[in-house]
Design an enzyme around this catalytic site. Sequence first.
Site, PDB file in Angstrom:
ATOM      1  N   CYS A  22      54.348  85.579  34.103  1.00 44.31           N
ATOM      2  CA  CYS A  22      54.688  84.490  35.037  1.00 44.31           C
ATOM      3  C   CYS A  22      54.773  83.157  34.306  1.00 44.31           C
ATOM      4  CB  CYS A  22      53.689  84.436  36.185  1.00 44.31           C
ATOM      5  SG  CYS A  22      52.004  84.068  35.680  1.00 44.31           S
ATOM      6  N   CYS A  28      43.711  87.998  34.373  1.00 42.02           N
ATOM      7  CA  CYS A  28      44.134  87.372  35.633  1.00 42.02           C
ATOM      8  C   CYS A  28      43.802  88.301  36.801  1.00 42.02           C
ATOM      9  CB  CYS A  28      45.638  87.086  35.582  1.00 42.02           C
ATOM     10  SG  CYS A  28      46.231  86.148  36.981  1.00 42.02           S
TER      11      CYS A  28
END
Length: 359
Positions: free
Chosen positions: A193, A94
Amino acid sequence: MQKIVVGLSGGVDSSAAAAILHHQGYEVVGLTLWLMRGKGQCCSEGMVDAAHICEQLGIPHYIVDSRDLFQTHIIDYLVEGYGAGITPLPCSQCNRAVKFGPMLGYASTELNINHIATGHYARVSYNSQCDRHQLKRAVDRTKDQSYFLYDLTQDLLAGVVFPLGEVPKSETRRIAAQYNLKTADKPESQDLCLVEANGSMRAFLDKYITGKKGEIVDTEGRVLGEHDGIHHYTIGQRRGLGISAAEPLYVLSIDPGRNRVVVGDRDRMTQTECTIRRVNWVSIAPPSEPIRAEVQIRYRSKPLPVTVVPLSSEADPQIGSRVRLIFDEPIFGITPGQAAVWYSEDLLLGGGVIERPTS
Ligand SMILES: Nc1ncnc2c1ncn2[C@@H]1O[C@H](COP(=O)(O)OP(=O)(O)OP(=O)(O)O)[C@@H](O)[C@H]1O
């Protein structure tokens, strides 16, 4: 005045990073990536908090819709990996493919700004002797996030600033309170997340993968139980196997071809070596000879002495450059798909993705 874009998640760390740079005299622009589709409660909360911080600091705020990138590079990547019986680590991927690369791209093409900052706890500096941008652990070792940054290329590191690299976390909160930032008391995120947004990794994966029942077997192939989908299992997992045995049993391997989970005792979970693909050398040029280092096979794992042996590279970018790690002592719980990151003291030398053993 030097201009800089700060990646704002709406958390205390990136808020403090923006405030520090702003008060140092930088012309700061806030940038928030909208990452998740769906209800997106955590994203919308974060976006509102980030907007609030920018209003407080009197700086511009941009929101960039990055949901397609997040879908391709993170959600599809995780679903594919778990479906194939590995446990991918999304955060380093990410950082490279969704955050740092696109944020630098947006900053330079849309805003004509060549530097970005984030609230990561790590240090970056240019070493002219070896002509490399080097990554180091944060001064606050308890918060160090360099492990998640091993995949950043030299081009990306050239444009990155980490204002919290030398700042202890307690000081970050104090700075946020001193500048009266709305996020000063915001709780820490506790997990990935996606886990926070979905309640658990299992709940997230169940949205995308339909579990197919199969056998849980021992290393001799004897059937010990049944599973409800291989994506619910991780190498090294002990809990939740639903099997009673005299000794604790661990997931040793996952066989997607036969839809099987193989379990065994702890001794079989230890390995003296493993191979790594998609290696990114960060603070040193790729070596041609073996080097000594200390490796972490998980974010919070203890760095352990290792010899890193360069192997030949493959043209396939999914394999790329490879190394063999030979540990001084056998290591427990090496998990294919997770990152191995090796250091020399505080200096992050390189890292890559743990391969599935071939035998
Ligand atoms: N959606 C986002 N948009 C822009 N930048 C982001 C976003 N999410 C994270 N970042 C950047 O990456 C850094 C590290 O993110 P991480 O998710 O690890 O949160 P963190 O360490 O809890 O930091 P924070 O307290 O700022 O949320 C953040 O400090 C921020 O600079």
